[in-house]
Design a protein around this motif. Structure first.
Motif, PDB file in Angstrom:
ATOM      1  N   LEU A 162       0.841  -1.189   0.000  1.00 53.98           N
ATOM      2  CA  LEU A 162       0.000   0.000   0.000  1.00 53.98           C
ATOM      3  C   LEU A 162       0.880   1.243   0.000  1.00 53.98           C
ATOM      4  O   LEU A 162       1.858   1.326   0.733  1.00 53.98           O
ATOM      5  N   HIS A 163       0.507   2.185  -0.851  1.00 63.58           N
ATOM      6  CA  HIS A 163       1.247   3.452  -0.948  1.00 63.58           C
ATOM      7  C   HIS A 163       0.369   4.584  -0.425  1.00 63.58           C
ATOM      8  O   HIS A 163      -0.792   4.698  -0.790  1.00 63.58           O
ATOM      9  N   TRP A 164       0.970   5.413   0.422  1.00 63.97           N
ATOM     10  CA  TRP A 164       0.275   6.575   0.988  1.00 63.97           C
ATOM     11  C   TRP A 164       0.554   7.752   0.081  1.00 63.97           C
ATOM     12  O   TRP A 164       1.423   8.582   0.363  1.00 63.97           O
ATOM     13  N   HIS A 165      -0.184   7.810  -1.018  1.00 66.68           N
ATOM     14  CA  HIS A 165       0.110   8.762  -2.078  1.00 66.68           C
ATOM     15  C   HIS A 165      -0.011  10.213  -1.621  1.00 66.68           C
ATOM     16  O   HIS A 165      -1.092  10.663  -1.252  1.00 66.68           O
ATOM     17  N   GLY A 166       1.127  10.918  -1.668  1.00 64.37           N
ATOM     18  CA  GLY A 166       1.145  12.348  -1.376  1.00 64.37           C
ATOM     19  C   GLY A 166       1.526  12.704   0.044  1.00 64.37           C
ATOM     20  O   GLY A 166       1.831  13.848   0.325  1.00 64.37           O
ATOM     21  N   PHE A 186      -5.521  13.204  -0.189  1.00 63.77           N
ATOM     22  CA  PHE A 186      -4.491  12.256  -0.601  1.00 63.77           C
ATOM     23  C   PHE A 186      -5.176  10.928  -0.922  1.00 63.77           C
ATOM     24  O   PHE A 186      -6.397  10.856  -0.936  1.00 63.77           O
ATOM     25  N   TRP A 187      -4.397   9.876  -1.159  1.00 69.18           N
ATOM     26  CA  TRP A 187      -5.070   8.608  -1.391  1.00 69.18           C
ATOM     27  C   TRP A 187      -4.141   7.436  -1.172  1.00 69.18           C
ATOM     28  O   TRP A 187      -2.945   7.623  -0.947  1.00 69.18           O
ATOM     29  N   TYR A 188      -4.720   6.260  -1.175  1.00 69.24           N
ATOM     30  CA  TYR A 188      -3.905   5.054  -1.022  1.00 69.24           C
ATOM     31  C   TYR A 188      -4.250   4.081  -2.131  1.00 69.24           C
ATOM     32  O   TYR A 188      -5.381   4.017  -2.608  1.00 69.24           O
ATOM     33  N   HIS A 189      -3.236   3.342  -2.549  1.00 74.58           N
ATOM     34  CA  HIS A 189      -3.407   2.358  -3.623  1.00 74.58           C
ATOM     35  C   HIS A 189      -2.202   1.427  -3.602  1.00 74.58           C
ATOM     36  O   HIS A 189      -1.207   1.729  -2.954  1.00 74.58           O
ATOM     37  N   PRO A 190      -2.274   0.300  -4.306  1.00 75.35           N
ATOM     38  CA  PRO A 190      -1.138  -0.629  -4.294  1.00 75.35           C
ATOM     39  C   PRO A 190       0.046  -0.042  -5.045  1.00 75.35           C
ATOM     40  O   PRO A 190      -0.119   0.796  -5.929  1.00 75.35           O
ATOM     41  N   HIS A 191       1.239  -0.524  -4.706  1.00 68.73           N
ATOM     42  CA  HIS A 191       2.440  -0.018  -5.371  1.00 68.73           C
ATOM     43  C   HIS A 191       3.460  -1.108  -5.628  1.00 68.73           C
ATOM     44  O   HIS A 191       4.668  -0.879  -5.582  1.00 68.73           O
ATOM     45  N   LEU A 192       2.996  -2.303  -5.880  1.00 63.90           N
ATOM     46  CA  LEU A 192       3.913  -3.400  -6.148  1.00 63.90           C
ATOM     47  C   LEU A 192       4.307  -3.348  -7.619  1.00 63.90           C
ATOM     48  O   LEU A 192       3.491  -3.609  -8.501  1.00 63.90           O
ATOM     49  N   PHE A 233       3.857  13.129 -14.036  1.00 65.69           N
ATOM     50  CA  PHE A 233       5.015  12.860 -13.166  1.00 65.69           C
ATOM     51  C   PHE A 233       4.581  12.885 -11.707  1.00 65.69           C
ATOM     52  O   PHE A 233       3.882  13.789 -11.270  1.00 65.69           O
ATOM     53  N   HIS A 234       5.022  11.892 -10.950  1.00 67.60           N
ATOM     54  CA  HIS A 234       4.705  11.820  -9.518  1.00 67.60           C
ATOM     55  C   HIS A 234       5.962  11.545  -8.719  1.00 67.60           C
ATOM     56  O   HIS A 234       6.754  10.686  -9.103  1.00 67.60           O
ATOM     57  N   LEU A 235       6.142  12.296  -7.633  1.00 68.01           N
ATOM     58  CA  LEU A 235       7.262  12.049  -6.714  1.00 68.01           C
ATOM     59  C   LEU A 235       6.697  11.712  -5.337  1.00 68.01           C
ATOM     60  O   LEU A 235       5.847  12.428  -4.821  1.00 68.01           O
ATOM     61  N   HIS A 236       7.187  10.629  -4.768  1.00 62.32           N
ATOM     62  CA  HIS A 236       6.796  10.243  -3.411  1.00 62.32           C
ATOM     63  C   HIS A 236       7.534  11.111  -2.375  1.00 62.32           C
ATOM     64  O   HIS A 236       8.592  11.656  -2.683  1.00 62.32           O
ATOM     65  N   THR A 237       7.001  11.150  -1.177  1.00 60.26           N
ATOM     66  CA  THR A 237       7.678  11.623   0.035  1.00 60.26           C
ATOM     67  C   THR A 237       7.978  13.127   0.093  1.00 60.26           C
ATOM     68  O   THR A 237       7.942  13.714   1.158  1.00 60.26           O
ATOM     69  N   PHE A 284      10.104   8.089  -7.944  1.00 64.31           N
ATOM     70  CA  PHE A 284       9.338   9.023  -8.771  1.00 64.31           C
ATOM     71  C   PHE A 284       8.984   8.261 -10.033  1.00 64.31           C
ATOM     72  O   PHE A 284       9.733   7.396 -10.482  1.00 64.31           O
ATOM     73  N   HIS A 285       7.819   8.574 -10.597  1.00 66.83           N
ATOM     74  CA  HIS A 285       7.391   7.778 -11.745  1.00 66.83           C
ATOM     75  C   HIS A 285       6.253   8.448 -12.493  1.00 66.83           C
ATOM     76  O   HIS A 285       5.666   9.419 -12.023  1.00 66.83           O
ATOM     77  N   CYS A 286       5.928   7.871 -13.655  1.00 68.67           N
ATOM     78  CA  CYS A 286       4.741   8.296 -14.376  1.00 68.67           C
ATOM     79  C   CYS A 286       3.536   7.671 -13.684  1.00 68.67           C
ATOM     80  O   CYS A 286       3.555   6.505 -13.321  1.00 68.67           O
ATOM     81  N   HIS A 287       2.456   8.479 -13.502  1.00 68.45           N
ATOM     82  CA  HIS A 287       1.290   7.928 -12.808  1.00 68.45           C
ATOM     83  C   HIS A 287       0.262   7.307 -13.739  1.00 68.45           C
ATOM     84  O   HIS A 287      -0.835   6.953 -13.304  1.00 68.45           O
ATOM     85  N   ILE A 288       0.578   7.166 -15.018  1.00 69.05           N
ATOM     86  CA  ILE A 288      -0.174   6.181 -15.799  1.00 69.05           C
ATOM     87  C   ILE A 288       0.476   4.882 -15.369  1.00 69.05           C
ATOM     88  O   ILE A 288       1.624   4.592 -15.724  1.00 69.05           O
TER      89      ILE A 288
HETATM   90 CU1  C2O Z   1       0.009   7.127  -6.513  1.00 66.05          CU
HETATM   91 CU2  C2O Z   1       3.897   6.038  -6.685  1.00 66.05          CU
HETATM   92  O1  C2O Z   1       1.927   6.538  -6.681  1.00 66.05           O
END
Ligand code: C2O
Ligand code: CU
Length: 466
Positions: free
Chosen positions: A92-96, A130-136, A398-402, A447-451
């Motif tokens: 689970l990823h705590w997006h944002g 914010f949101w949560y979703h899988p990140h495997l 583009f999305h960057l975590h943390t 960091f990654h593309c969020h598609i």
């Molecule tokens: Cu919502 Cu690394 O993602």
């Protein structure tokens, strides 16, 4: 088809101060913190449920689609046990949320039948949606498409702002879906290139629900939890007042005729009704440059087959300039950032997005993701300027975590407002500059593309902060 016809083809949510009938507006169940603590045990599991009047079997968090909304306040403790009842690994990823990558670990794998505990404190200096979703990595796209997503609301006090205090608040999780024999449709090879879109455009799991407002001002929290669909949102006869972005408030409401939400993005808007009537929130066609090779299977993209328009009269509205409310509480992390001239700022990192359509692969700086490689090393406390350059032919958000950032410019043009972001869309050949304050949250993050199909197929890199 002319523009009007296209509009009518799009699906929408009906917003109305006194609308009658149709599907009631559903909201996901809410799990709220109490006395500074949110303690939850969440099952992630295949779940039979009824969707748009049919029996379906999705993958859900906590049995609902979308998953329950986690509602907390800055400083709250969160303890979440995730019980994996899927037939495969997940996480689970705590997006944002700017929390330690040791907790929000994109490399963690929770095997089937196992439980994992997440524990952290909600940062003090942040509020927003914010949101949560899988990140495997490699499985994000199918798991997200199967239904795994939920919102996180970090509440902020709005006592000083009468308009917000009195506004009626709703959450809109925008998520598309496609069912095949009652199951989420599986990815075709083309979906892995363009990102998978579904033919059902759902708002909180419902198709074209009606929201009957009881107040003249609505505060809508919007979350695009779709794999790859972009929402170009327009409310018939009304401007939208953007009040918050991914990471919290702007300084003041910013009037927009329409709003583009890329996958992963959030926004908060105010709707100020000036008149009685029913007004449709429309998803307008948006060209994100999807690849056209390989037959007709992608014809559902781009708004041409989003269902039929709701019938009934359309009420148009006279635009009345609204009174300026009090300034909004700008996130402290944003207020602290220096004002930089984006074109003079010294760029500290460069990121390029490239595509190899034939191979169905997606790259950052010419390389596919490798969890054993560190692409960037950074130091906590440093203020960095990142330049992201989309050299591909499609949009890539583009999305960057943390480490939430501020968008300084798009193609050299400064943004008209300041906002704390964690997702920024790049159209083909676009270049953005970001001001990235590296938080004191050491560890490896991504960091990654969020598609998410692109992320699964390599468009991700590792940032290590020490
Ligand atoms: Cu919502 Cu690394 O993602
Ligand atoms: Cu992409």
């Amino acid at each position: 088809a002319d523009r009007r016809t296209l509009l009518k083809l799009t699906a929408g949510l009906l917003l109305s101060p006194l609308a009658r009938g149709q599907a009631p507006f559903p909201e996901p169940p809410v799990l709220k913190s109490r006395d500074g603590l949110l303690q939850v045990r969440l099952k992630v599991a295949p779940t039979p449920l009824s969707l748009v009047g049919r029996e379906a079997r999705l993958w859900t968090y906590g049995g609902s689609f979308p998953g329950p909304t986690l509602r907390v306040r800055p400083g709250d403790a969160v303890r979440l046990e995730l019980e994996n009842l899927l037939p495969e690994s997940t996480n689970l990823h705590w997006h944002g949320l700017p929390i330690s990558p040791k907790v929000d670990d994109p490399f963690l794998e929770i095997p089937s039948k196992e439980t994992w505990s997440y524990a952290f404190t909600v940062p003090q200096d942040l509020a927003g949606t914010f949101w949560y979703h899988p990140h495997l990595h490699g499985r994000v796209a199918p798991q997200l498409f199967a239904g795994l997503a939920g919102a996180i609301v970090v509440e902020s006090p709005v006592d000083g702002i009468p308009e917000l205090r009195e506004a009626e608040e709703h959450l809109l999780v925008l998520k598309d879906l496609e069912l095949a024999s009652g199951r989420p449709a599986t990815h075709t090879p083309m979906d892995w290139i363009n990102g998978k879109e579904g033919n059902l455009l759902l708002v909180n799991g419902a198709s074209r629900p009606t929201l009957r407002a009881t107040k003249a001002t609505l505060r809508l929290r919007l979350l695009n939890a779709s794999n790859a669909r972009f929402y170009r949102l327009q409310l018939e006869g009304h401007p939208l007042y953007l009040i918050a972005s991914d990471g919290g408030f702007l300084e003041e409401p910013y009037e927009v005729p329409e709003l583009l939400l890329a996958p992963g993005e959030r926004a908060e808007v105010l709707v100020r009704f000036q008149k009685e009537g029913a007004f449709r929130l429309l998803a307008l066609p948006y060209d994100r440059g999807v690849h056209m090779m390989g037959g007709m299977e992608h014809m559902g993209h781009g708004g041409m087959s989003m269902g039929t328009s709701p019938s009934g009269p359309q009420t148009l509205l006279t635009l009345v300039a609204p009174p300026r409310p009090k300034p909004l509480p700008l996130p402290k992390a944003l207020a602290k950032l220096p004002a930089l001239n984006p074109n003079q700022a010294r760029v500290t990192r460069r990121i390029t997005f490239t595509e190899d359509m034939m191979a169905g692969k997606f790259f950052i700086n010419g390389q596919a993701f490798d969890h054993l490689r560190v692409d960037f090393q950074g130091r906590a406390g440093d203020l960095e300027v990142w330049e992201v350059d989309n050299q591909g032919d499609m949009d890539h958000p583009f999305h960057l975590h943390t480490h939430p950032f501020q968008v300084l410019s798009v193609n050299g043009k400064p943004l008209p407002y300041r906002a704390l972001k964690d997702v920024v869309n790049l159209k083909a050949k676009e270049v953005v500059r970001l001001l990235v304050p590296l938080r004191n949250l050491p560890g490896k993050t991504v960091f990654h593309c969020h598609i998410v199909e692109h992320e699964d197929r390599g468009m991700m890199g590792v940032l290590e902060v020490g």
